[in-house]
Design an enzyme around this catalytic site. Sequence first.
Site, short mmCIF file in Angstrom:
data_model
loop_
_atom_site.label_atom_id
_atom_site.label_comp_id
_atom_site.label_asym_id
_atom_site.label_seq_id
_atom_site.Cartn_x
_atom_site.Cartn_y
_atom_site.Cartn_z
N GLU A 83 46.78 39.68 45.95
CA GLU A 83 47.16 38.30 46.46
C GLU A 83 47.86 37.62 45.46
OE1 GLU A 83 44.96 34.44 47.73
OE2 GLU A 83 43.67 36.21 47.51
N ASP A 87 51.69 36.33 45.83
CA ASP A 87 51.68 34.77 45.83
C ASP A 87 53.04 34.41 44.83
OD1 ASP A 87 51.32 31.99 46.25
OD2 ASP A 87 50.53 32.28 44.15
N ASP A 156 45.92 35.71 52.90
CA ASP A 156 45.41 36.40 51.78
C ASP A 156 46.00 37.82 51.64
OD1 ASP A 156 44.07 34.37 50.54
OD2 ASP A 156 42.04 35.44 50.99
N GLU A 159 50.02 37.94 51.47
CA GLU A 159 50.47 37.70 50.19
C GLU A 159 50.23 38.93 49.46
OE1 GLU A 159 50.20 32.93 48.91
OE2 GLU A 159 48.36 34.37 48.71
#
Length: 276
Positions: A83, A87, A156, A159
């Site tokens: 994640e 991101d 979550d 990502e």
Amino acid sequence: MGNLWQKLTSLPLLRSEASNEPYGGTTDANSPDLAAATLSHLEHLTGRPCSRRQIYRIALTHRSLLHDHQGESERPESNQRLEFLGDAVLDLLISEHLFRLYPESDEGHLSSNRAKIVNRKALAAFARELKLGEHLIIGESANLQKIRTSDSALADAFEALVGAIYLDQGLDGAKRFIMNHVITMVDLNRIVEAEFNYKSRLIEFSQSHQLPQPVYTVVAEEGAEHEKTFVIEVSCNDIPLGKGTAPRKKDAEQLAAREAMKRLENENPFHQATES
């Protein structure tokens, strides 16, 4: 791209503690594989074979699974590290797209528009559209239905999936995925128009601070009749906030509202007026 990949895979964060292979680079024969339906779904979403399946399994593994394996020497890995990576990749690719698409936008507007595209609620909506909740790997002791529909768990997972695609297919693969499943899903023009609609932003400010609605007044008309420009002042609660000059009244109002918003970002004239 080659140098970037070398730098990224040299970081301890992206390397397995058990070997010198890049993080998630191999699938142990004893490791549980992806369900056939999940694998098929992911390959449909990415448009490519998922060659490093263990990465994708980790991307879909909710941290609740770790609770079911407490005390075990070999616990499964959740998607939290992926994640983190996803991101960063998502921010990079969305930033690049906005940078190229809106060459006249300044840093503040680009950042604001990016935040509207990649905020947690938006990411969860993308994940729902892709039906990621149906494929999450969740601990047996957890509330399965609650997690599968949770904004946090879905954001979550989205990502983490971007991170997995990046590791498996490179930056081009991640970019293709984001173009297909993020950029085409949002109305960028509407987002940008809202960002540049300073009159709306000024109204929102006045409402949130329990103030009267802004008032726009033509304070001057300049130039010949066929090439006239209007000078408009905006005020709120009888306090002048900004002026704008343009050939059209609507444009002059927007410029006045922009000047007002810039002023309000740096000071509170209403507080000063109350004190005086």
